[in-house]
Design a protein around this motif. Structure first.
Motif, PDB file in Angstrom:
ATOM      1  N   ILE B  96      20.897 -36.638 -31.001  1.00  0.00           N
ATOM      2  CA  ILE B  96      20.618 -35.509 -31.726  1.00  0.00           C
ATOM      3  C   ILE B  96      19.002 -35.630 -31.989  1.00  0.00           C
ATOM      4  O   ILE B  96      18.190 -34.724 -31.946  1.00  0.00           O
ATOM      5  CB  ILE B  96      21.228 -35.761 -33.173  1.00  0.00           C
ATOM      6  N   ILE B  97      18.434 -36.924 -32.287  1.00  0.00           N
ATOM      7  CA  ILE B  97      17.181 -37.215 -32.390  1.00  0.00           C
ATOM      8  C   ILE B  97      16.347 -37.026 -31.174  1.00  0.00           C
ATOM      9  O   ILE B  97      15.370 -36.207 -31.097  1.00  0.00           O
ATOM     10  CB  ILE B  97      17.071 -38.614 -32.880  1.00  0.00           C
ATOM     11  N   ARG B  98      16.753 -37.598 -30.045  1.00  0.00           N
ATOM     12  CA  ARG B  98      15.571 -37.602 -28.846  1.00  0.00           C
ATOM     13  C   ARG B  98      15.807 -36.329 -28.134  1.00  0.00           C
ATOM     14  O   ARG B  98      15.046 -35.874 -27.617  1.00  0.00           O
ATOM     15  CB  ARG B  98      16.254 -38.540 -27.872  1.00  0.00           C
ATOM     16  N   GLY B  99      17.090 -35.632 -28.307  1.00  0.00           N
ATOM     17  CA  GLY B  99      17.314 -34.495 -27.717  1.00  0.00           C
ATOM     18  C   GLY B  99      16.560 -33.200 -28.273  1.00  0.00           C
ATOM     19  O   GLY B  99      17.047 -31.846 -27.860  1.00  0.00           O
ATOM     20  N   GLY B 100      15.863 -33.375 -29.298  1.00  0.00           N
ATOM     21  CA  GLY B 100      14.927 -32.060 -29.820  1.00  0.00           C
ATOM     22  C   GLY B 100      15.983 -31.335 -30.930  1.00  0.00           C
ATOM     23  O   GLY B 100      15.765 -29.950 -31.073  1.00  0.00           O
ATOM     24  N   HIS B 101      17.112 -32.062 -31.328  1.00  0.00           N
ATOM     25  CA  HIS B 101      17.805 -31.039 -32.306  1.00  0.00           C
ATOM     26  C   HIS B 101      17.579 -31.241 -33.599  1.00  0.00           C
ATOM     27  O   HIS B 101      18.071 -30.622 -34.506  1.00  0.00           O
ATOM     28  CB  HIS B 101      19.401 -31.624 -32.110  1.00  0.00           C
ATOM     29  N   LEU B 102      16.572 -31.897 -33.976  1.00  0.00           N
ATOM     30  CA  LEU B 102      15.924 -32.024 -35.454  1.00  0.00           C
ATOM     31  C   LEU B 102      14.740 -31.165 -35.443  1.00  0.00           C
ATOM     32  O   LEU B 102      14.026 -31.177 -34.900  1.00  0.00           O
ATOM     33  CB  LEU B 102      15.591 -33.569 -35.831  1.00  0.00           C
ATOM     34  N   ASN B 103      14.769 -30.248 -36.616  1.00  0.00           N
ATOM     35  CA  ASN B 103      13.393 -29.344 -36.995  1.00  0.00           C
ATOM     36  C   ASN B 103      12.248 -30.478 -37.509  1.00  0.00           C
ATOM     37  O   ASN B 103      11.198 -29.938 -37.027  1.00  0.00           O
ATOM     38  CB  ASN B 103      13.826 -28.406 -37.824  1.00  0.00           C
ATOM     39  N   MET B 104      12.663 -31.487 -38.014  1.00  0.00           N
ATOM     40  CA  MET B 104      11.726 -32.286 -38.711  1.00  0.00           C
ATOM     41  C   MET B 104      11.827 -33.784 -38.874  1.00  0.00           C
ATOM     42  O   MET B 104      13.068 -33.925 -39.319  1.00  0.00           O
ATOM     43  CB  MET B 104      11.257 -31.669 -39.973  1.00  0.00           C
ATOM     44  N   THR B 105      11.177 -34.489 -38.612  1.00  0.00           N
ATOM     45  CA  THR B 105      11.096 -35.973 -39.284  1.00  0.00           C
ATOM     46  C   THR B 105      10.026 -36.372 -39.944  1.00  0.00           C
ATOM     47  O   THR B 105       9.085 -35.874 -39.540  1.00  0.00           O
ATOM     48  CB  THR B 105      11.450 -37.016 -38.180  1.00  0.00           C
ATOM     49  N   VAL B 106      10.069 -36.979 -41.024  1.00  0.00           N
ATOM     50  CA  VAL B 106       9.134 -37.153 -41.824  1.00  0.00           C
ATOM     51  C   VAL B 106       9.013 -38.923 -42.016  1.00  0.00           C
ATOM     52  O   VAL B 106      10.221 -39.552 -42.434  1.00  0.00           O
ATOM     53  CB  VAL B 106       9.163 -36.886 -43.393  1.00  0.00           C
ATOM     54  N   LEU B 107       7.671 -39.371 -41.721  1.00  0.00           N
ATOM     55  CA  LEU B 107       7.697 -40.838 -41.722  1.00  0.00           C
ATOM     56  C   LEU B 107       6.457 -41.177 -42.149  1.00  0.00           C
ATOM     57  O   LEU B 107       5.549 -40.325 -42.678  1.00  0.00           O
ATOM     58  CB  LEU B 107       7.702 -41.279 -40.234  1.00  0.00           C
ATOM     59  N   GLY B 108       6.528 -42.460 -42.712  1.00  0.00           N
ATOM     60  CA  GLY B 108       5.377 -43.111 -43.283  1.00  0.00           C
ATOM     61  C   GLY B 108       4.658 -43.670 -42.200  1.00  0.00           C
ATOM     62  O   GLY B 108       4.838 -43.429 -41.174  1.00  0.00           O
ATOM     63  N   ALA B 109       3.139 -44.013 -42.407  1.00  0.00           N
ATOM     64  CA  ALA B 109       2.214 -44.602 -41.290  1.00  0.00           C
ATOM     65  C   ALA B 109       1.561 -45.616 -41.773  1.00  0.00           C
ATOM     66  O   ALA B 109       1.016 -45.749 -43.205  1.00  0.00           O
ATOM     67  CB  ALA B 109       1.414 -43.455 -40.671  1.00  0.00           C
ATOM     68  N   LEU B 110       1.153 -46.671 -40.924  1.00  0.00           N
ATOM     69  CA  LEU B 110      -0.104 -47.532 -41.338  1.00  0.00           C
ATOM     70  C   LEU B 110      -1.314 -47.010 -40.966  1.00  0.00           C
ATOM     71  O   LEU B 110      -2.345 -46.977 -41.529  1.00  0.00           O
ATOM     72  CB  LEU B 110       0.301 -48.726 -40.550  1.00  0.00           C
ATOM     73  N   GLN B 111      -1.199 -46.218 -39.774  1.00  0.00           N
ATOM     74  CA  GLN B 111      -2.511 -45.651 -39.504  1.00  0.00           C
ATOM     75  C   GLN B 111      -1.945 -44.144 -38.669  1.00  0.00           C
ATOM     76  O   GLN B 111      -0.948 -44.248 -37.937  1.00  0.00           O
ATOM     77  CB  GLN B 111      -3.318 -46.348 -38.307  1.00  0.00           C
ATOM     78  N   VAL B 112      -2.953 -43.331 -38.520  1.00  0.00           N
ATOM     79  CA  VAL B 112      -2.721 -41.923 -37.839  1.00  0.00           C
ATOM     80  C   VAL B 112      -4.078 -41.587 -37.232  1.00  0.00           C
ATOM     81  O   VAL B 112      -4.787 -42.011 -37.744  1.00  0.00           O
ATOM     82  CB  VAL B 112      -1.735 -41.040 -38.458  1.00  0.00           C
ATOM     83  N   ASP B 113      -4.062 -40.787 -36.175  1.00  0.00           N
ATOM     84  CA  ASP B 113      -5.248 -40.564 -35.692  1.00  0.00           C
ATOM     85  C   ASP B 113      -5.557 -38.984 -35.483  1.00  0.00           C
ATOM     86  O   ASP B 113      -4.304 -38.397 -35.610  1.00  0.00           O
ATOM     87  CB  ASP B 113      -5.990 -41.421 -34.614  1.00  0.00           C
ATOM     88  N   GLY B 114      -6.741 -38.646 -35.082  1.00  0.00           N
ATOM     89  CA  GLY B 114      -6.951 -36.968 -35.123  1.00  0.00           C
ATOM     90  C   GLY B 114      -6.302 -36.535 -33.822  1.00  0.00           C
ATOM     91  O   GLY B 114      -6.157 -35.052 -33.656  1.00  0.00           O
ATOM     92  N   LYS B 115      -5.614 -37.452 -32.932  1.00  0.00           N
ATOM     93  CA  LYS B 115      -5.035 -37.153 -31.554  1.00  0.00           C
ATOM     94  C   LYS B 115      -3.498 -36.668 -31.934  1.00  0.00           C
ATOM     95  O   LYS B 115      -2.934 -36.597 -30.930  1.00  0.00           O
ATOM     96  CB  LYS B 115      -5.336 -37.783 -30.503  1.00  0.00           C
ATOM     97  N   GLY B 116      -3.013 -37.255 -33.064  1.00  0.00           N
ATOM     98  CA  GLY B 116      -1.839 -37.042 -33.419  1.00  0.00           C
ATOM     99  C   GLY B 116      -1.023 -38.586 -32.735  1.00  0.00           C
ATOM    100  O   GLY B 116       0.261 -38.458 -32.857  1.00  0.00           O
ATOM    101  N   ASN B 117      -1.771 -39.438 -32.684  1.00  0.00           N
ATOM    102  CA  ASN B 117      -1.223 -40.903 -32.339  1.00  0.00           C
ATOM    103  C   ASN B 117      -0.687 -41.318 -33.758  1.00  0.00           C
ATOM    104  O   ASN B 117      -1.335 -41.316 -34.751  1.00  0.00           O
ATOM    105  CB  ASN B 117      -2.140 -41.609 -31.685  1.00  0.00           C
ATOM    106  N   LEU B 118       0.197 -42.201 -33.781  1.00  0.00           N
ATOM    107  CA  LEU B 118       0.924 -42.658 -34.892  1.00  0.00           C
ATOM    108  C   LEU B 118       1.142 -44.309 -34.786  1.00  0.00           C
ATOM    109  O   LEU B 118       1.625 -44.528 -33.771  1.00  0.00           O
ATOM    110  CB  LEU B 118       2.286 -42.080 -35.195  1.00  0.00           C
ATOM    111  N   ALA B 119       0.682 -44.962 -35.635  1.00  0.00           N
ATOM    112  CA  ALA B 119       1.165 -46.457 -35.764  1.00  0.00           C
ATOM    113  C   ALA B 119       1.819 -46.785 -37.154  1.00  0.00           C
ATOM    114  O   ALA B 119       1.341 -46.585 -37.922  1.00  0.00           O
ATOM    115  CB  ALA B 119      -0.108 -47.529 -35.634  1.00  0.00           C
ATOM    116  N   ASN B 120       3.117 -47.232 -36.873  1.00  0.00           N
ATOM    117  CA  ASN B 120       3.957 -47.629 -38.119  1.00  0.00           C
ATOM    118  C   ASN B 120       4.766 -48.530 -37.921  1.00  0.00           C
ATOM    119  O   ASN B 120       5.667 -48.825 -38.789  1.00  0.00           O
ATOM    120  CB  ASN B 120       4.352 -46.067 -38.695  1.00  0.00           C
TER     121      ASN B 120
END
Lengths: 217, 223
Positions: B96-120
């Protein structure tokens, strides 16, 4: 027929250096009786394949606390300080695997596949040392199957053929691991006669299950 | 209202993210602040919440006497199952998750950058809890929303030019909502679309390391 044995007999089959898949998610759906027998038997140098290291006093955490694991493939350690301490001290070797990838690698072993392709982990540490393959213009990491000597799973109900059904979110990794162990042992609350489970409701076909251990009420 | 109050900030972020939801969306909320989004669903829409340990149709927390030891969410907290809920194994859950069946996921982050990279998921040498399901969620969900405070406890921007911590995924974040700003990651770059009520654009830019494109018709958001 799946053979009905005691938890003690199950634990006696497991030897040092064996690779164990153990079901459960934060100890919900973990085969606690089998884990307790393994702690009693004190078999050391085991390799665990688990979603998470659970808690110090519940689930896989009991094997960690008793220092029975030499290594583990696992997606999350955050609820168990002891395993992090053992990892930092070099006492246990940890391979962190993204949870979805871990499940597919286990499933691949049970399903006779040579590996799976996933985009999860591309451009991260999870990609390190693994082949990246292009298929239809997209990049994927090649992830290899994870094999195990034993799968220790927990189900709610079994029939004597080993067909299994589960309870709520205690299902989690159990049906996947049940497919993949060279020997699969299911700890269940109840064992019913053949024909008493509705075939439409069976989640794990009995063909995957070798032994049943009944929890005492 | 006290702008520095933790609960105010959390409500501000969760409420704004909830406005991004649509009727009949399938959504996975991470542990902590993201779970609060469920409290602010706009009236008149139905959203289905998944928890990656194996349920679609997560309901509210049960009263202590109604807790079921076999019914938890991915944070280990007791939940209820709504009418129409279903249980599934972990491989199906991540399909369900990997296959693109979720419209949205909401997560916390330690860092995020302007290119949409996420570190958490780890701070080398300090904290290595593991990625759990985060790498799969960020890779597969159609919209990846980061919910976090704009700055760390030392006042440093958590929205960087380039993440310095090990990544959870590369270029997958679509929206960042903080106690100061709403920033959408687009092909042109990170666009500052909204600022929290009471702040100025200059104040937000001052507290943001990443380069931001300021939208023409910038809006305000509030609780």
């Amino acid at each position: 027929m799946a053979k009905v044995i005691t938890s003690k007999q199950a634990a006696e089959m497991i030897k040092p250096n064996d690779r164990l898949m153990i079901g459960g998610f934060l100890a919900v759906g973990a085969p606690e009786l089998l884990i307790d027998e393994l702690v009693k038997a004190n078999v050391k140098d085991l390799h665990a394949i688990v979603i998470a290291s659970d808690y110090e006093n519940r689930g896989i955490g009991k094997l960690v606390a008793n220092k029975q694991l030499k290594s583990a493939q696992v997606s999350h350690l955050g609820t168990n300080r002891e395993i992090q301490a053992q990892m930092n001290a070099g006492e246990i070797k940890i391979e962190l695997v993204p949870q979805g990838t871990l499940m597919e690698r286990v499933r691949a072993a049970g399903a006779g596949l040579g590996g799976i392709l996933t985009q999860t982990g591309l451009g991260t540490l999870a990609q390190e040392g693994k082949p990246v393959i292009e298929a239809d213009g997209k990049l994927y990491i090649l992830e290899k199957p994870i094999q195990a000597d034993f799968a220790l799973v927990r189900a709610f109900k079994a029939d004597k053929l080993g067909n299994l059904i589960y309870n709520k979110t205690a299902r989690n990794s159990n049906p996947i691991m049940a497919m993949a162990g060279n020997i699969t042992i299911a700890e269940v609350d109840e064992i019913v006669e053949v024909g008493e489970l509705n075939p439409e409701e069976v989640v794990t076909p009995g063909v995957f299950v070798d032994y049943l251990v009944k929890r005492e009420a | 209202m006290d702008r520095n109050d933790k609960n105010y900030k959390r409500a501000l972020i969760a409420n704004r993210i909830a406005q991004e939801l649509h009727d009949e969306d399938f959504v996975n909320l991470g542990i902590g602040l993201p779970t609060l989004v469920a409290n602010y669903i706009p009236a008149g829409i139905t959203v289905h919440f998944q928890s990656e340990n194996g349920i679609m149709g997560v309901g509210s927390a049960p009263t202590p006497e109604n807790q079921d030891e076999d019914l938890i969410n991915a944070g280990g907290g007791h939940i209820t199952a709504l009418p129409g809920a279903c249980y599934f194994d972990s491989a199906t859950s991540f399909a369900i998750i990997r296959g693109g069946h979720l419209n949205m996921t909401v997560l916390g982050a330690l860092q995020v950058d302007g290119k949409g990279n996420l570190a958490n998921w780890m701070i080398p040498g300090k904290m290595v809890p593991g990625m759990g399901g985060a790498m799969d969620l960020v890779t597969g969900a159609k919209n990846v929303v980061v919910a976090m405070e704009h700055c760390d406890k030392h006042g440093n921007s958590k929205i960087l030019k380039d993440c310095t911590l090990p990544l959870t995924a590369k270029g997958k974040v679509t929206l960042i909502v903080t106690d100061m700003a709403l920033i959408r990651i687009t092909e042109k770059g990170a666009v500052l679309e909204e600022i929290a009520a009471g702040l100025t654009v200059e104040e937000v830019l001052e507290h943001t390391e990443a380069d931001l494109i300021v939208a023409d018709n910038i809006k305000e958001f509030d609780v």
